[in-house]
Write a protein that holds these residues in place. Structure first.
Motif, PDB file in Angstrom:
ATOM      1  N   THR A 135      -5.496  -1.080  10.497  1.00 41.29           N
ATOM      2  CA  THR A 135      -4.908  -2.196   9.743  1.00 41.29           C
ATOM      3  C   THR A 135      -3.575  -2.694  10.283  1.00 41.29           C
ATOM      4  N   ALA A 178      -0.467  -7.581   4.891  1.00 37.62           N
ATOM      5  CA  ALA A 178       0.949  -7.183   4.981  1.00 37.62           C
ATOM      6  C   ALA A 178       1.380  -7.099   6.445  1.00 37.62           C
ATOM      7  N   GLY A 238       0.820  -1.219   0.000  1.00 36.67           N
ATOM      8  CA  GLY A 238       0.000   0.000   0.000  1.00 36.67           C
ATOM      9  C   GLY A 238       0.846   1.258   0.000  1.00 36.67           C
ATOM     10  N   VAL A 239       1.923   1.232   0.793  1.00 34.43           N
ATOM     11  CA  VAL A 239       2.817   2.389   0.857  1.00 34.43           C
ATOM     12  C   VAL A 239       3.577   2.519  -0.467  1.00 34.43           C
ATOM     13  N   CYS A 270      -4.665   3.190   0.381  1.00 29.99           N
ATOM     14  CA  CYS A 270      -4.426   1.753   0.209  1.00 29.99           C
ATOM     15  C   CYS A 270      -5.775   1.036   0.071  1.00 29.99           C
ATOM     16  N   CYS A 311      -4.468  -5.847   8.089  1.00 24.67           N
ATOM     17  CA  CYS A 311      -4.194  -6.203   6.689  1.00 24.67           C
ATOM     18  C   CYS A 311      -3.202  -7.362   6.586  1.00 24.67           C
TER      19      CYS A 311
HETATM   20  S1  SF4 Z   1      -0.040  -1.434   6.291  1.00 24.05           S
HETATM   21 FE1  SF4 Z   1      -1.545  -2.628   5.176  1.00 24.05          FE
HETATM   22  S2  SF4 Z   1      -3.336  -1.295   5.020  1.00 24.05           S
HETATM   23 FE2  SF4 Z   1      -1.622  -0.005   5.612  1.00 24.05          FE
HETATM   24  S3  SF4 Z   1      -0.837   0.772   3.678  1.00 24.05           S
HETATM   25 FE3  SF4 Z   1       0.309  -1.088   4.127  1.00 24.05          FE
HETATM   26  S4  SF4 Z   1      -0.817  -2.742   3.062  1.00 24.05           S
HETATM   27 FE4  SF4 Z   1      -2.151  -0.975   3.193  1.00 24.05          FE
END
Ligand code: SF4
Length: 298
Positions: free
Chosen positions: A172, A202, A14-15, A105, A200
């Motif tokens: 998350t 990740a 997501g980042v 994200c 999430c």
């Molecule tokens: S930690 Fe999880 S929810 Fe947050 S940006 Fe990263 S992938 Fe997305």
């Protein structure tokens, strides 16, 4: 010294996605690329992005008004961070009148969708998370004013009477075991509550990799990431809970070779906002340390 790097160390998808969106605009000549608050909680990466034309405006929590002279900013674009924002903030940002790109994200978007759906039916939403974190601030915006943030069993006990329609979700990046423990506690007060685990994938992988490193026999952990990065601090806490010595460092400069020389095998992991260039330098420097009792040719 043997260095074992966690598979999940570094940017989550997501980042990475949000950074790529901002960078793509900059590479295509869109200047400046504004972000509503810091795109990533890592000062070394922010400096790099700034040099590429990505400029942070606003504040960490995405609350303050932005001062952008739109007359002079025809070529500018405003990017929303992976943390996401509330619907109210989205309306405000769109009203500024410069191009707008939402890089929330998708995993945060799923949580927002679940809250919205339940809020429409009249549910109260209980969010396990940090009330000062921008993700939680954004998610609260979908609760139709019926949102409550909790972090402990005491917080649950202090909730007002919410009736039968209660939804519980998580920020998350929280600990999975704590979410389930608090979910069970919430059910004692609100037996009809719907508990949806929204931590999430990740984050779960990153937390699971601490156990994997333990199985591989690490004697200590090095956790890389901003000292103010919430997800890195949580990761360091999880590593600490194993009972192994844990070093939370931001860059390779903080490695103490003498201290580290007492270990033969070290596990390295990093928060979701830690760039690859910082992780690889740390791994290289650790690998170059000769553990006590290790011969130079070992
Ligand atoms: S930690 Fe999880 S929810 Fe947050 S940006 Fe990263 S992938 Fe997305």
């Amino acid at each position: 010294m043997k260095v074992i790097r966690a598979k999940s160390a570094g940017f989550c998808w997501g980042v990475e996605r949000a950074i790529n969106i901002a960078r793509d605009f900059a590479n295509k000549g869109r200047h400046p690329v504004y972000t509503d608050g810091p795109l990533i909680h890592n000062s070394q990466m922010m400096e790099k992005l700034q040099a590429e034309g990505v400029r942070e405006v606003g504040d960490y929590q995405s609350r303050s008004d932005l001062t952008i002279d739109k007359e002079k900013e025809e070529n500018a674009v405003l990017v929303v961070r992976a943390h996401g924002i509330s619907p109210e903030r989205r309306n405000y940002l769109k009203s500024i009148g410069i191009d707008f790109k939402d890089a929330t994200c998708p995993d945060v978007g799923i949580v927002a969708g679940k809250i919205k759906l339940h809020a429409r039916k009249g549910f109260h939403t209980v969010i396990f998370g940090d009330e000062r974190h921008p993700e939680v601030i954004g998610l609260l915006g979908y609760t139709d004013g019926r949102g409550h943030v909790i972090k402990s069993t005491e917080d649950i006990d202090a909730l007002p009477e919410l009736g039968d329609q209660v939804l519980m979700v998580s920020q998350t990046t929280m600990f999975t075991d704590e979410f389930h423990r608090l979910g069970n506690h919430l059910l004692k007060r609100f037996p009809q509550a719907q508990i949806i685990d929204t931590i999430c994938g990740a984050t779960k992988d990153r937390q699971g990799d601490i156990a994997v490193l333990m199985e591989e026999g690490v004697e200590a952990f090095v956790v890389i990431g901003g000292h103010h990065s919430a997800n890195t601090r949580k990761l360091a806490l999880l590593a600490q809970r194993t009972g192994k010595p844990t070093y939370h460092i931001e860059t390779a400069k903080e490695i103490d070779p003498e201290e580290m020389a007492q270990y033969r095998t070290v596990g390295v992991t990093a928060g979701a906002s830690t760039p690859e260039f910082l992780i690889s330098v740390v791994c290289e420097q650790l690998a170059a340390i000769h553990s006590v009792g290790e011969t130079a040719s070992a």
